[in-house]
Design an enzyme around this catalytic site. Structure first.
Site, mmCIF file in Angstrom:
data_model
loop_
_atom_site.group_PDB
_atom_site.id
_atom_site.type_symbol
_atom_site.label_atom_id
_atom_site.label_comp_id
_atom_site.label_asym_id
_atom_site.label_seq_id
_atom_site.Cartn_x
_atom_site.Cartn_y
_atom_site.Cartn_z
ATOM 1 N N ALA A 130 43.340 -103.514 43.928
ATOM 2 C CA ALA A 130 43.039 -104.608 44.922
ATOM 3 C C ALA A 130 41.469 -104.250 45.548
ATOM 4 C CB ALA A 130 43.865 -104.377 46.212
ATOM 5 N N GLY B 11 46.598 -101.799 42.506
ATOM 6 C CA GLY B 11 47.107 -103.260 42.294
ATOM 7 C C GLY B 11 46.750 -103.802 40.724
ATOM 8 N N GLU C 90 49.944 -102.301 39.133
ATOM 9 C CA GLU C 90 50.976 -102.996 39.470
ATOM 10 C C GLU C 90 51.024 -104.460 39.018
ATOM 11 O OE1 GLU C 90 49.739 -102.365 43.662
ATOM 12 O OE2 GLU C 90 51.675 -101.484 43.874
ATOM 13 N N GLU D 169 46.784 -95.003 45.654
ATOM 14 C CA GLU D 169 46.676 -95.406 47.061
ATOM 15 C C GLU D 169 47.032 -94.321 48.065
ATOM 16 O OE1 GLU D 169 48.400 -96.752 44.609
ATOM 17 O OE2 GLU D 169 48.289 -98.959 44.648
HETATM 18 N N1 DAK Z 1 37.684 -102.682 44.777
HETATM 19 C C1 DAK Z 1 36.375 -103.213 44.898
HETATM 20 N N2 DAK Z 1 35.193 -102.688 44.365
HETATM 21 C C2 DAK Z 1 35.609 -101.755 43.091
HETATM 22 C C3 DAK Z 1 36.921 -101.380 42.805
HETATM 23 C C4 DAK Z 1 37.937 -101.873 43.963
HETATM 24 N N3 DAK Z 1 39.123 -101.506 43.735
HETATM 25 N N4 DAK Z 1 36.880 -100.569 41.827
HETATM 26 C C5 DAK Z 1 35.554 -100.806 41.411
HETATM 27 N N5 DAK Z 1 34.641 -101.348 42.190
HETATM 28 C C6 DAK Z 1 33.422 -101.872 41.903
HETATM 29 C C7 DAK Z 1 32.689 -100.512 42.517
HETATM 30 O O1 DAK Z 1 32.562 -100.572 44.015
HETATM 31 C C8 DAK Z 1 31.119 -100.800 41.858
HETATM 32 O O2 DAK Z 1 30.537 -101.910 42.445
HETATM 33 P P1 DAK Z 1 29.011 -101.813 42.761
HETATM 34 O O3 DAK Z 1 28.462 -100.585 43.557
HETATM 35 O O4 DAK Z 1 28.445 -101.632 41.415
HETATM 36 O O5 DAK Z 1 28.649 -103.145 43.748
HETATM 37 C C9 DAK Z 1 31.625 -101.544 40.545
HETATM 38 O O6 DAK Z 1 32.990 -101.845 40.649
HETATM 39 C C10 DAK Z 1 31.632 -100.455 39.510
HETATM 40 O O7 DAK Z 1 32.378 -99.398 39.802
HETATM 41 P P2 DAK Z 1 31.969 -97.730 39.717
HETATM 42 O O8 DAK Z 1 30.477 -97.689 39.674
HETATM 43 O O9 DAK Z 1 32.832 -96.857 40.746
HETATM 44 O O10 DAK Z 1 32.369 -97.548 38.337
HETATM 45 P P3 DAK Z 1 32.693 -95.966 37.682
HETATM 46 O O11 DAK Z 1 32.804 -96.324 36.288
HETATM 47 O O12 DAK Z 1 32.105 -94.940 38.135
HETATM 48 O O13 DAK Z 1 34.362 -95.660 38.240
HETATM 49 C C11 DAK Z 1 36.656 -96.304 38.800
HETATM 50 C C12 DAK Z 1 35.202 -96.689 37.893
HETATM 51 C C13 DAK Z 1 37.763 -97.456 38.389
HETATM 52 C C14 DAK Z 1 37.111 -94.825 38.388
HETATM 53 C C15 DAK Z 1 36.032 -96.370 40.211
HETATM 54 O O14 DAK Z 1 35.498 -97.776 40.119
HETATM 55 C C16 DAK Z 1 37.202 -96.527 41.217
HETATM 56 O O15 DAK Z 1 37.993 -95.289 41.367
HETATM 57 N N6 DAK Z 1 37.462 -97.455 41.679
HETATM 58 C C17 DAK Z 1 38.865 -97.590 42.618
HETATM 59 C C18 DAK Z 1 40.002 -97.539 42.041
HETATM 60 C C19 DAK Z 1 41.082 -97.668 42.930
HETATM 61 O O16 DAK Z 1 41.099 -96.671 43.983
HETATM 62 N N7 DAK Z 1 41.800 -98.659 42.775
HETATM 63 C C20 DAK Z 1 42.922 -98.849 43.804
HETATM 64 C C21 DAK Z 1 42.809 -99.648 45.033
HETATM 65 S S1 DAK Z 1 44.102 -99.657 46.299
HETATM 66 C C22 DAK Z 1 48.504 -104.322 49.897
HETATM 67 C C23 DAK Z 1 49.185 -104.302 48.454
HETATM 68 C C24 DAK Z 1 48.193 -103.729 47.309
HETATM 69 C C25 DAK Z 1 47.187 -103.017 47.658
HETATM 70 C C26 DAK Z 1 47.099 -102.776 48.766
HETATM 71 C C27 DAK Z 1 47.385 -103.335 49.984
HETATM 72 N N8 DAK Z 1 49.276 -104.715 50.954
HETATM 73 C C28 DAK Z 1 50.728 -105.038 50.821
HETATM 74 C C29 DAK Z 1 48.672 -105.101 51.958
HETATM 75 C C30 DAK Z 1 46.647 -102.464 46.646
HETATM 76 C C31 DAK Z 1 45.762 -101.198 46.736
HETATM 77 C C32 DAK Z 1 44.919 -100.935 45.664
HETATM 78 O O17 DAK Z 1 44.939 -101.436 44.618
#
Ligand code: DAK
Length: 261
Positions: free
Chosen positions: A63, A108, A111, A131
């Site tokens: 997400a 997400g 998921e 998360e």
């Molecule tokens: N959200 C927003 N932007 C993201 C992103 C994300 N999840 N993942 C990557 N990006 C963006 C980065 O900010 C970056 O943007 P710029 O800085 O270039 O503008 C671009 O994508 C490239 O990412 P990186 O520069 O970080 O690329 P790397 O190769 O260095 O790293 C990575 C890739 C996938 C390891 C890293 O980007 C990363 O750790 N991303 C986050 C992964 C993560 O933690 N995903 C889980 C998110 S939590 C809910 C229901 C569901 C959810 C929440 C609430 N409710 C019921 C309310 C779900 C939650 C989630 O999914």
């Protein structure tokens, strides 16, 4: 549509989440467009869907953390509902959906893949539920679907540790059915989807329903669900044709496509 591409080849539709700059992260607009795309699928013509992400690096990196970071409690609930509704729509979609996971499938993204019927992935795929490292629980069904797919023990380990796993481990624990070189992934997904699309569509749909609905109830009830859906097939022309073709002794005859009737 800004963030979703939809293409149909024969009886196979391919949905691509196309927000490559943010590694295809799911913001509200992506979720809305995915919902609208599913609503618009022509179920008379399309018999199987493929879901993938744009680019070579990511299926869906979760997400959108930027969008989520400022949500109030009420907005968080609304965002969660939007996601859960579209994921559930995918899970209960009348035709099968294959996730072709071409890189990161985190939070997400993992998921989303788990809401599909079948997951195949590229060698560079990475799965995880990060998360708890962000101060939240998985919110798009991760605690439920991961436990059902890989067992409670492995799901708890992945979720509590927030450790990412690579494609080979995902294959070993049963999170994906197959791993392919990245450049072969979509062709393999097309091949599998094409194979599914050749079978009797109503029977395939009934199988999806029977498996999904049967898993939610005890075996006595599950068997009744199967009986009903099995019986329904006997009202179809495809059942009559499929069995008549098998019984026909004229081995020169070429099997006609099923009619979806
Ligand atoms: N959200 C927003 N932007 C993201 C992103 C994300 N999840 N993942 C990557 N990006 C963006 C980065 O900010 C970056 O943007 P710029 O800085 O270039 O503008 C671009 O994508 C490239 O990412 P990186 O520069 O970080 O690329 P790397 O190769 O260095 O790293 C990575 C890739 C996938 C390891 C890293 O980007 C990363 O750790 N991303 C986050 C992964 C993560 O933690 N995903 C889980 C998110 S939590 C809910 C229901 C569901 C959810 C929440 C609430 N409710 C019921 C309310 C779900 C939650 C989630 O999914």
């Amino acid at each position: 549509m800004e963030f979703i591409l939809y293409e149909v080849n024969g009886a196979v539709g391919t949905i691509t989440i196309n927000r490559e700059k943010a590694l295809n992260a799911l913001n509200s607009q992506v979720l809305d467009e995915l919902n609208a795309t599913l609503e618009a699928v022509d179920l008379d013509a399309v018999r199987c869907l493929i879901l993938t992400g744009a680019g070579a690096k990511s299926f869906v990196a979760g997400a959108d953390i930027g969008e989520m970071s400022t949500l109030t409690k009420a907005e968080g609930e609304a965002f969660g509902k939007k996601g859960n509704d579209v994921f559930r729509k995918l899970e209960t979609f009348p035709i099968p959906v294959i996730a072709a996971v071409n890189g990161f499938a985190l939070g997400g993204g993992c998921e989303l893949a788990m809401s599909c019927d079948i997951r195949i992935c590229a060698e560079n795929a990475v799965f995880g539920q990060p998360e708890v490292g962000l101060g939240i629980t998985p919110g798009f069904g991760g605690t439920q679907r991961l436990a059902r797919l890989v067992g409670a023990g492995m799901a708890k380990q992945m979720i509590y540790t927030a450790r990412n796993i690579k494609a080979d481990e995902a294959l070993r624990i049963g999170l994906v059915n197959a791993v392919y070189p990245a450049e072969e992934l979509l062709a393999q997904a097309q091949k599998m989807a094409g194979g599914i699309a050749k079978n009797a569509p109503i029977a395939v749909r009934n199988c999806k329903k029977a498996i999904n609905e049967g898993l939610d109830v005890d075996m006595d009830k599950a068997i009744v669900i199967e009986e009903k859906l099995f019986g329904d097939c006997f009202e179809t022309e495809d059942q009559k044709y499929g069995m008549a073709f098998f019984l026909d002794k004229n081995k020169e005859k070429v099997k006609e496509p099923f009619q979806n009737k």
